[in-house]
Design a protein around this motif. Sequence first.
Motif, PDB file in Angstrom:
ATOM      1  N   ALA A   1       3.428   9.745  -9.461  1.00  0.00           N
ATOM      2  CA  ALA A   1       2.694  10.262 -10.795  1.00  0.00           C
ATOM      3  C   ALA A   1       1.765  12.261 -10.677  1.00  0.00           C
ATOM      4  CB  ALA A   1       1.443   8.936 -11.260  1.00  0.00           C
ATOM      5  N   GLU A   2       1.716  11.989  -9.656  1.00  0.00           N
ATOM      6  CA  GLU A   2       0.725  13.321  -9.398  1.00  0.00           C
ATOM      7  C   GLU A   2       1.637  14.527  -9.925  1.00  0.00           C
ATOM      8  OE1 GLU A   2      -1.314  13.083  -5.564  1.00  0.00           O
ATOM      9  OE2 GLU A   2      -2.737  11.409  -6.601  1.00  0.00           O
ATOM     10  N   ARG A   3       2.880  13.926  -8.631  1.00  0.00           N
ATOM     11  CA  ARG A   3       3.427  15.360  -8.945  1.00  0.00           C
ATOM     12  C   ARG A   3       4.186  15.746 -10.695  1.00  0.00           C
ATOM     13  NH1 ARG A   3       5.335  13.069  -4.077  1.00  0.00           N
ATOM     14  NH2 ARG A   3       7.264  11.733  -5.598  1.00  0.00           N
ATOM     15  N   ALA A   4       4.312  14.434 -10.725  1.00  0.00           N
ATOM     16  CA  ALA A   4       4.503  14.369 -12.528  1.00  0.00           C
ATOM     17  C   ALA A   4       4.124  15.002 -13.987  1.00  0.00           C
ATOM     18  CB  ALA A   4       5.451  13.306 -13.611  1.00  0.00           C
ATOM     19  N   GLU A   5       1.972  14.819 -13.453  1.00  0.00           N
ATOM     20  CA  GLU A   5       0.937  15.269 -14.155  1.00  0.00           C
ATOM     21  C   GLU A   5       1.261  17.210 -13.542  1.00  0.00           C
ATOM     22  OE1 GLU A   5      -2.199  16.302 -16.686  1.00  0.00           O
ATOM     23  OE2 GLU A   5      -0.427  14.139 -16.478  1.00  0.00           O
ATOM     24  N   LYS A   6       0.996  16.993 -12.467  1.00  0.00           N
ATOM     25  CA  LYS A   6       1.413  18.815 -11.915  1.00  0.00           C
ATOM     26  C   LYS A   6       2.506  19.266 -12.857  1.00  0.00           C
ATOM     27  CE  LYS A   6       1.099  21.384  -7.707  1.00  0.00           C
ATOM     28  NZ  LYS A   6       1.607  21.975  -6.370  1.00  0.00           N
ATOM     29  N   ALA A   7       3.923  18.518 -12.901  1.00  0.00           N
ATOM     30  CA  ALA A   7       4.605  19.413 -13.034  1.00  0.00           C
ATOM     31  C   ALA A   7       4.626  19.816 -15.221  1.00  0.00           C
ATOM     32  CB  ALA A   7       5.995  18.665 -13.093  1.00  0.00           C
ATOM     33  N   ARG A   8       3.526  18.518 -15.390  1.00  0.00           N
ATOM     34  CA  ARG A   8       3.663  18.522 -16.586  1.00  0.00           C
ATOM     35  C   ARG A   8       2.779  20.157 -17.211  1.00  0.00           C
ATOM     36  NH1 ARG A   8       0.356  17.281 -20.094  1.00  0.00           N
ATOM     37  NH2 ARG A   8      -1.205  16.796 -18.283  1.00  0.00           N
ATOM     38  N   ALA A   9       2.021  19.891 -15.856  1.00  0.00           N
ATOM     39  CA  ALA A   9       0.343  20.941 -16.652  1.00  0.00           C
ATOM     40  C   ALA A   9       1.627  22.513 -16.462  1.00  0.00           C
ATOM     41  CB  ALA A   9      -0.309  20.684 -15.739  1.00  0.00           C
ATOM     42  N   GLU A  10       2.124  22.448 -15.383  1.00  0.00           N
ATOM     43  CA  GLU A  10       2.867  23.763 -15.258  1.00  0.00           C
ATOM     44  C   GLU A  10       3.393  24.299 -16.516  1.00  0.00           C
ATOM     45  OE1 GLU A  10       4.703  22.952 -11.634  1.00  0.00           O
ATOM     46  OE2 GLU A  10       2.769  23.403 -10.104  1.00  0.00           O
TER      47      GLU A  10
ATOM     48  N   ALA B   1       0.456  -1.028  -0.080  1.00  0.00           N
ATOM     49  CA  ALA B   1      -0.136  -0.124  -0.068  1.00  0.00           C
ATOM     50  C   ALA B   1       1.278   1.010   0.260  1.00  0.00           C
ATOM     51  CB  ALA B   1      -0.546  -0.018   1.285  1.00  0.00           C
ATOM     52  N   LYS B   2       1.763   1.451   0.769  1.00  0.00           N
ATOM     53  CA  LYS B   2       3.142   2.580   0.825  1.00  0.00           C
ATOM     54  C   LYS B   2       3.515   2.630  -0.322  1.00  0.00           C
ATOM     55  CE  LYS B   2       7.033   4.267   3.319  1.00  0.00           C
ATOM     56  NZ  LYS B   2       6.929   5.174   2.020  1.00  0.00           N
ATOM     57  N   ALA B   3       3.258   1.465  -1.037  1.00  0.00           N
ATOM     58  CA  ALA B   3       4.170   1.607  -2.961  1.00  0.00           C
ATOM     59  C   ALA B   3       3.774   2.101  -3.862  1.00  0.00           C
ATOM     60  CB  ALA B   3       4.384  -0.126  -3.254  1.00  0.00           C
ATOM     61  N   GLU B   4       2.451   1.806  -3.429  1.00  0.00           N
ATOM     62  CA  GLU B   4       1.270   2.117  -3.928  1.00  0.00           C
ATOM     63  C   GLU B   4       1.402   3.440  -4.181  1.00  0.00           C
ATOM     64  OE1 GLU B   4      -1.753   2.121  -7.392  1.00  0.00           O
ATOM     65  OE2 GLU B   4      -0.020   0.817  -6.815  1.00  0.00           O
ATOM     66  N   ALA B   5       0.663   3.949  -2.600  1.00  0.00           N
ATOM     67  CA  ALA B   5       0.557   5.390  -2.270  1.00  0.00           C
ATOM     68  C   ALA B   5       1.870   6.766  -2.609  1.00  0.00           C
ATOM     69  CB  ALA B   5       0.339   5.722  -1.388  1.00  0.00           C
ATOM     70  N   ASP B   6       2.897   6.142  -2.579  1.00  0.00           N
ATOM     71  CA  ASP B   6       4.232   6.661  -3.302  1.00  0.00           C
ATOM     72  C   ASP B   6       3.825   6.051  -4.953  1.00  0.00           C
ATOM     73  OD1 ASP B   6       4.814   6.838  -0.664  1.00  0.00           O
ATOM     74  OD2 ASP B   6       6.842   4.823  -0.946  1.00  0.00           O
ATOM     75  N   ARG B   7       3.789   5.615  -5.670  1.00  0.00           N
ATOM     76  CA  ARG B   7       3.737   6.313  -7.363  1.00  0.00           C
ATOM     77  C   ARG B   7       2.589   6.514  -7.037  1.00  0.00           C
ATOM     78  NH1 ARG B   7       0.806   3.745 -11.248  1.00  0.00           N
ATOM     79  NH2 ARG B   7      -0.971   3.185  -9.732  1.00  0.00           N
ATOM     80  N   LYS B   8       1.106   6.613  -6.895  1.00  0.00           N
ATOM     81  CA  LYS B   8       0.580   7.740  -7.454  1.00  0.00           C
ATOM     82  C   LYS B   8       0.759   9.096  -6.985  1.00  0.00           C
ATOM     83  CE  LYS B   8      -3.133   5.022  -6.725  1.00  0.00           C
ATOM     84  NZ  LYS B   8      -4.607   4.958  -6.122  1.00  0.00           N
ATOM     85  N   ALA B   9       1.946   9.693  -5.414  1.00  0.00           N
ATOM     86  CA  ALA B   9       2.110  10.352  -5.581  1.00  0.00           C
ATOM     87  C   ALA B   9       3.369  11.697  -6.631  1.00  0.00           C
ATOM     88  CB  ALA B   9       2.702  10.281  -3.853  1.00  0.00           C
TER      89      ALA B   9
END
Length: 297
Positions: A112-121, A102-110
């Motif tokens: 991915a969200e950071r990468a998506e946010k950086a891409r959007a910015e 669960a921690k690994a999945e949460a880290d992966r999602k986090a």
Amino acid sequence: MSHTAHIPSHRKPRRSASKLALRAGVAGGVLGTIAVAGAAGPANAEPVTETIEMPTLGSLDTGLASAVAASAEASQQEALDQSLQTQENLALQKAAKEAKKAKAEADRKAEAERAEKARAEAEAKAKAEQERKEAEERASRDRERTQLSTTSTSDSGSSGSSDSGSSTSTGSSNETQAPSGTAAAIVAFARAQVGDAYVRGGTGPNSWDCSGLVQGAYAAAGIDLPRISYDQSSMGTSVSLSNLQPGDILYWGSRSGSYHVAIYVGGGKYVGAQNSATGVVEHSLDWDTPSGAVRIL
């Protein structure tokens, strides 16, 4: 006196009037009895009897069975405790694995969200930069149009009726003559769009197709034209390529069935929305010689 009278005998004394009786009863739960008769005294002395109670086979079996049962129960309890401990350990290991997953999945999602946010910015920043550049280009074109319009207006007032005389001049003389009046406004608009993108069906302000650019240029001078290229080339009067004036419409194909149009801007050049690879460009006539020309003005 005899020499042997006081020598004691080496033989064991014989026990007289003594007997030993032992009786035991064990079968069927009978009590055992031991009778001991005294060793000293006369043979007819009263015997002394002592009774000892011995355990029976039945009582021995019951105790053994109880001990075996207690041992079995203890072994069963120990086995149960070990089984419970094993299950508890397995449950802890499973919970630890699930928590790690669960921690690994949460880290992966986090991530991915950071990468998506950086891409959007980054996209937003690039878009803002593109819009800024386009705004600067539009402002530059507006300034150029204003300057050209002002120049053409003053030239029109000073030349007066000279416009009608220039309409009969040859193409070679027009290449050195600056446009004036309405033609100047059309030429200024067309040249201001050089560098814009070509988009099929585009009518501006930053993307055009060939007939959309011609229509927009004439609209800037207050003249309405049809939207389609073959309709535009069917209007006005036909002129030869050796007698062109700034503002004339060039066409490729037949006059009533043209597939491409552009605007002659003078000096042996034209401006047109060529294709998606080049966009709006200014070229000499010999770069892609048109089939003919029409004059609307």
